[in-house]
Design an enzyme around this catalytic site. Structure first.
Site, PDB file in Angstrom:
ATOM      1  N   ASP A  45      42.785  45.046  45.664  1.00 17.33           N
ATOM      2  CA  ASP A  45      41.572  45.568  46.311  1.00 17.33           C
ATOM      3  C   ASP A  45      41.713  45.536  47.834  1.00 17.33           C
ATOM      4  O   ASP A  45      40.813  45.961  48.559  1.00 17.33           O
ATOM      5  CB  ASP A  45      40.301  44.857  45.821  1.00 17.33           C
ATOM      6  CG  ASP A  45      40.304  43.370  46.095  1.00 17.33           C
ATOM      7  OD1 ASP A  45      41.311  42.851  46.620  1.00 17.33           O
ATOM      8  OD2 ASP A  45      39.286  42.707  45.777  1.00 17.33           O
ATOM      9  N   ASP A  84      43.533  44.778  40.309  1.00 20.42           N
ATOM     10  CA  ASP A  84      42.471  43.881  40.767  1.00 20.42           C
ATOM     11  C   ASP A  84      41.121  44.311  40.234  1.00 20.42           C
ATOM     12  O   ASP A  84      40.789  45.503  40.247  1.00 20.42           O
ATOM     13  CB  ASP A  84      42.380  43.951  42.300  1.00 20.42           C
ATOM     14  CG  ASP A  84      42.985  42.742  42.975  1.00 20.42           C
ATOM     15  OD1 ASP A  84      43.203  41.712  42.309  1.00 20.42           O
ATOM     16  OD2 ASP A  84      43.246  42.837  44.194  1.00 20.42           O
ATOM     17  N   GLU A 114      39.472  36.825  41.107  1.00 25.50           N
ATOM     18  CA  GLU A 114      39.519  35.783  42.142  1.00 25.50           C
ATOM     19  C   GLU A 114      38.407  34.775  41.928  1.00 25.50           C
ATOM     20  O   GLU A 114      37.284  35.164  41.600  1.00 25.50           O
ATOM     21  CB  GLU A 114      39.263  36.403  43.521  1.00 25.50           C
ATOM     22  CG  GLU A 114      40.226  37.425  43.961  1.00 25.50           C
ATOM     23  CD  GLU A 114      39.886  37.944  45.371  1.00 25.50           C
ATOM     24  OE1 GLU A 114      38.980  37.403  46.031  1.00 25.50           O
ATOM     25  OE2 GLU A 114      40.552  38.892  45.793  1.00 25.50           O
ATOM     26  N   GLU A 181      46.978  32.075  47.189  1.00 22.59           N
ATOM     27  CA  GLU A 181      47.001  32.705  48.524  1.00 22.59           C
ATOM     28  C   GLU A 181      46.681  31.684  49.612  1.00 22.59           C
ATOM     29  O   GLU A 181      45.688  30.939  49.505  1.00 22.59           O
ATOM     30  CB  GLU A 181      45.989  33.865  48.574  1.00 22.59           C
ATOM     31  CG  GLU A 181      45.949  34.537  49.951  1.00 22.59           C
ATOM     32  CD  GLU A 181      45.243  35.893  49.970  1.00 22.59           C
ATOM     33  OE1 GLU A 181      44.851  36.390  48.891  1.00 22.59           O
ATOM     34  OE2 GLU A 181      45.112  36.455  51.067  1.00 22.59           O
TER      35      GLU A 181
HETATM   36  O1  KIV Z   1      44.311  42.666  46.935  1.00 20.31           O
HETATM   37  C1  KIV Z   1      45.449  42.288  47.212  1.00 20.31           C
HETATM   38  O2  KIV Z   1      46.282  43.061  47.689  1.00 20.31           O
HETATM   39  C2  KIV Z   1      45.786  40.895  46.986  1.00 20.31           C
HETATM   40  C3  KIV Z   1      46.824  40.247  47.864  1.00 20.31           C
HETATM   41  C4  KIV Z   1      46.780  38.785  47.727  1.00 20.31           C
HETATM   42  C5  KIV Z   1      48.201  40.684  47.636  1.00 20.31           C
HETATM   43  O3  KIV Z   1      45.202  40.280  46.161  1.00 20.31           O
END
Ligand code: KIV
Length: 264
Positions: A45, A84, A114, A181
């Protein structure tokens, strides 16, 4: 070229072979990345920032993620595809299932969400319904306003223990992969050795099973790159060469170097 599957990635972890992951948002770059032997493509994302010009990932919608996943899938012939789930698209198990189905139908092989311990319930719902999940912990950009900026996480002993425990609980809930991260390297090493699923790192040191970078960052297109970014385009004459150089630096362990790491 043989398709990379979740089993391939698990075996690579078991055999100590490094996994090269790169973000990707369209068919042309997917083709180049496949030719450069990237193991897995992440439709991140971050497209909200690098393609749309926003200052966070929050405005990205599920419809946009589905569109870009379809594009990447069309250009990819063997890489594993992770998509994502954007902000607020998995705020309940039911909503998560509905939106994950859209991404899987668009060509994703896994979805990424996340958060923290609260992800357990969502992970159970998705995995029970046949959707492999990557759980992204540490600095989770969708919560940028909770953190008060893009800041390194897990610096205190208490935070580090919490992240280690979260990683173990999320594996237990069924996560098939983790993404860490912006955490100190020693914590990332500890987490990677404490779980049996592959751990992807970004700003998480050299000892995670996999590395990921945002495509535009590693091509030197970001004028304010984070500490963990290396510009692989610098001494290259083609994007394909730059991506090949990234893949070999991940595989031989030369990326990330000390200067790309958070060491306390
Ligand atoms: O959205 C994204 O590109 C990520 C990064 C941590 C690579 O989650």
């Amino acid at each position: 070229m043989k398709a990379v599957t979740l089993n391939t990635l698990k075996t690579m972890k078991q055999q100590g072979q490094k996994i090269a992951v790169l973000t990707c948002y369209d068919a042309t770059f997917a083709k180049v990345a496949n030719q450069a032997n990237v193991d897995a493509l992440l439709i991140g994302d971050t497209l909200g920032m690098v393609l749309q010009g926003n200052d966070s990932t929050l405005p990205v919608t599920i419809e946009q993620m589905v569109y870009h996943t379809t594009c990447v899938n069309k250009g990819s012939d063997h890489a594993f595809i992770i998509a994502d789930m954007p902000f607020m698209s998995y705020s309940s198990p039911e909503l998560a299932l509905k939106n994950a189905a859209l991404l899987m139908q668009a060509g994703a092989h896994m979805v990424k969400i996340e958060g923290d311990l609260w992800l357990s319930e969502i992970i159970k719902q998705l995995t029970q319904n046949g959707v492999p999940v990557c759980a992204h912990i540490g600095l989770t950009p969708q919560a940028v306003h909770v953190f008060g900026g893009f800041k390194v996480q897990g610096k205190t002993e208490e935070q580090a223990n919490h992240l280690l425990n979260t990683a173990k609980q999320l594996e237990h809930a069924g996560a098939a992969m983790l993404l860490l991260e912006c955490v100190p390297s020693n914590l990332a090493t500890n987490i990677s050795q404490s779980v049996s699923i592959p751990v992807i790192g970004i700003g998480a040191g050299a000892e995670t099973d996999a590395q990921v970078l945002v495509l535009h960052d590693m091509l030197g297109l970001n004028d304010k790159p984070a500490k963990f970014v290396r510009n692989f385009m610098q001494d290259k004459t083609s994007i394909q060469e730059a991506i090949e150089s990234y893949v070999s630096a991940v595989k031989d362990g030369s990326f990330p170097a000390k200067e790309h790491q958070y060491i306390y």
